[in-house]
Scaffold this motif. Structure first.
Motif, PDB file in Angstrom:
ATOM      1  N   GLY A   1       0.791  -1.221   0.000  1.00 60.10           N
ATOM      2  CA  GLY A   1       0.000   0.000   0.000  1.00 60.10           C
ATOM      3  C   GLY A   1       0.824   1.272   0.000  1.00 60.10           C
ATOM      4  N   HIS A   2       2.145   1.137  -0.128  1.00 61.27           N
ATOM      5  CA  HIS A   2       3.045   2.292  -0.077  1.00 61.27           C
ATOM      6  C   HIS A   2       3.867   2.369  -1.365  1.00 61.27           C
ATOM      7  CE1 HIS A   2       2.051   2.616   4.192  1.00 61.27           C
ATOM      8  NE2 HIS A   2       2.238   1.308   4.260  1.00 61.27           N
TER       9      HIS A   2
ATOM     10  N   ALA B   1       8.065   2.504   4.710  1.00 63.28           N
ATOM     11  CA  ALA B   1       7.011   1.491   4.872  1.00 63.28           C
ATOM     12  C   ALA B   1       7.047   0.470   3.746  1.00 63.28           C
ATOM     13  CB  ALA B   1       5.648   2.174   4.935  1.00 63.28           C
ATOM     14  N   ALA B   2       7.296   0.915   2.521  1.00 65.61           N
ATOM     15  CA  ALA B   2       7.373  -0.009   1.388  1.00 65.61           C
ATOM     16  C   ALA B   2       8.556  -0.960   1.548  1.00 65.61           C
ATOM     17  CB  ALA B   2       7.486   0.772   0.084  1.00 65.61           C
TER      18      ALA B   2
ATOM     19  N   MET C   1       4.351  -2.487  -7.583  1.00 68.28           N
ATOM     20  CA  MET C   1       3.798  -1.180  -7.255  1.00 68.28           C
ATOM     21  C   MET C   1       3.140  -1.265  -5.884  1.00 68.28           C
ATOM     22  SD  MET C   1       0.247  -0.992  -9.409  1.00 68.28           S
ATOM     23  CE  MET C   1      -0.193   0.432  -8.423  1.00 68.28           C
ATOM     24  N   ALA C   2       2.498  -0.191  -5.454  1.00 69.41           N
ATOM     25  CA  ALA C   2       1.926  -0.124  -4.110  1.00 69.41           C
ATOM     26  C   ALA C   2       0.954  -1.254  -3.822  1.00 69.41           C
ATOM     27  CB  ALA C   2       1.233   1.224  -3.907  1.00 69.41           C
ATOM     28  N   ALA C   3       0.310  -1.792  -4.864  1.00 70.95           N
ATOM     29  CA  ALA C   3      -0.727  -2.817  -4.681  1.00 70.95           C
ATOM     30  C   ALA C   3      -0.178  -4.185  -4.287  1.00 70.95           C
ATOM     31  CB  ALA C   3      -1.562  -2.947  -5.957  1.00 70.95           C
ATOM     32  N   ALA C   4       1.135  -4.371  -4.335  1.00 68.03           N
ATOM     33  CA  ALA C   4       1.706  -5.656  -3.910  1.00 68.03           C
ATOM     34  C   ALA C   4       1.325  -5.930  -2.464  1.00 68.03           C
ATOM     35  CB  ALA C   4       3.228  -5.632  -4.055  1.00 68.03           C
TER      36      ALA C   4
END
Length: 369
Positions: free
Chosen positions: A57-58, A70-71, A264-267
């Motif tokens: 989400g990051h 965070a990622a 991307m963030a969705a992972a």
């Protein structure tokens, strides 16, 4: 104090069926084979992801330091102990502010560096890159970013057919920044010229590239044919057919094929609506695509999932371990620090069960909570 973990150790030279890895502080002190050890877990080097835009989400693409931390933490939980924060094509002001924001994280060790995927890319092969920001390479921009980053800028992807690309590649390599070829409509000859100028990575091979043709081999063949080039592969069954994954691995060898997530963030997140480089992305059944035209927009992959996919496709685990750790570490100039279970390197490892799911992660000699 020396600490040990037992199991089936995968070293750069192959599999030690029963053995252990020992470390003291943040350094590996021994890798040994002990026939008496019967722990069944796999022990692999910590994964090295040289191309990821975010996860959990990051995102890295906005240049926000808290988002980046965070990622990186999300990917660490999946075994990635070293990663580059990859940005997408953007105005120079964002490239500059992201470099400033991420440089302290590189110094701290949260990130291994910054990867600019663009904006010096082909409009014809832009894929999910925002065409509004594409432009010719600028040595002035690159020089400023390199100086500003104080070693944080580690890789730049560009299209060698754009005006000024060869000069940019020479500048990058002179400054010990990896020059990568990607999102390109270059001919075979133009790609070979880029390699001769110092380009040493092929960014997500096949994707965002002029396809292979028997009368115009294009960039893919030129990159595969170059012994100095390491080719990135997205092993998710979406970016590449498994037959192509195994073909490239057999052709280039595991020492020249690096698995990446291009995440991307969705992972790690549910299907839904997301954003990448100012563009709307829809994730359905775990596949990320641009809302405007359906182009693949990165992935929802993690490195442990990429490893499992590669092994399930028929790549031996010892080869796959090199492709998720040793080879990408060498590609970005960190092979003398991380990427292998070898005495003297940083104590990074991943413990996996028989299904190759993550059990525990060690980074810098400390277990990750």
């Amino acid at each position: 104090m020396t600490v040990r973990v037992n199991g089936r150790v995968v070293t750069p030279t192959g599999v030690v069926r029963q053995g252990c890895v020992e470390w003291d502080g943040d350094r590996i002190t021994a890798v040994a084979e002990y026939p008496s050890v019967r722990d069944g877990h796999w022990i692999l080097p910590g994964f090295v992801d040289m191309h990821t835009h975010g996860g959990g989400g990051h995102t890295f693409t906005t240049g926000d330091a808290d988002e980046a931390r965070a990622a990186a933490g999300f990917h660490l939980s999946h075994g990635t102990t070293t990663l580059l924060a990859s940005l997408v094509s953007a105005p120079f002001a964002l490239m500059r502010s992201a470099t400033e924001a991420f440089a302290p994280l590189v110094e701290e060790g949260v990130l291994a560096g910054v990867h600019f995927e663009g904006p010096y890319l082909s409009a014809a092969r832009c894929g999910a890159q925002n065409p509004e920001y594409l432009r010719d390479p600028s040595t002035d921009e690159l020089s400023e970013l390199i100086e500003l980053g104080r070693g944080a800028v580690r890789m730049v992807t560009l299209a060698p057919e754009r005006d000024g690309a060869l000069e940019a590649i020479k500048l990058l390599t002179a400054q010990r920044v990896v020059a990568a070829v990607g999102h390109t409509d270059a001919t075979y000859e133009q790609t070979r010229a880029a390699v001769a100028a110092g380009a040493s990575v092929g960014t997500h091979l096949f994707n965002g590239m002029r396809p292979v043709h028997h009368r115009e081999p294009g960039p893919v063949v030129a990159l595969l044919d170059a012994p100095t080039v390491i080719c990135e592969l997205v092993a998710d069954g979406v970016h590449l057919h498994d037959g192509m994954l195994t073909f490239v691995t057999a052709t280039a060898g595991p020492d020249r094929a690096a698995l990446i997530t291009d995440a991307m963030a969705a992972a790690g997140m549910s299907d839904g609506e997301y954003e990448l480089g100012g563009q709307a992305v829809t994730v359905a059944d775990g596949v990320a695509r641009l809302a405007r035209d359906g182009a693949i927009a990165g992935s929802t992959l993690t490195m442990d999932a990429a490893l499992r996919h590669a092994v399930n496709a028929g790549i031996p685990i010892a080869d796959a371990a090199r492709m998720v750790a040793t080879t990408p570490a060498r590609a970005i100039g960190l092979g003398d620090r991380v990427g292998a279970l070898q005495v003297g390197l940083r104590a990074d490892l991943v413990v996996l069960d028989d299904d190759l799911s993550v059990v525990r992660v060690l980074r810098g000699g400390s277990w990750v909570e």
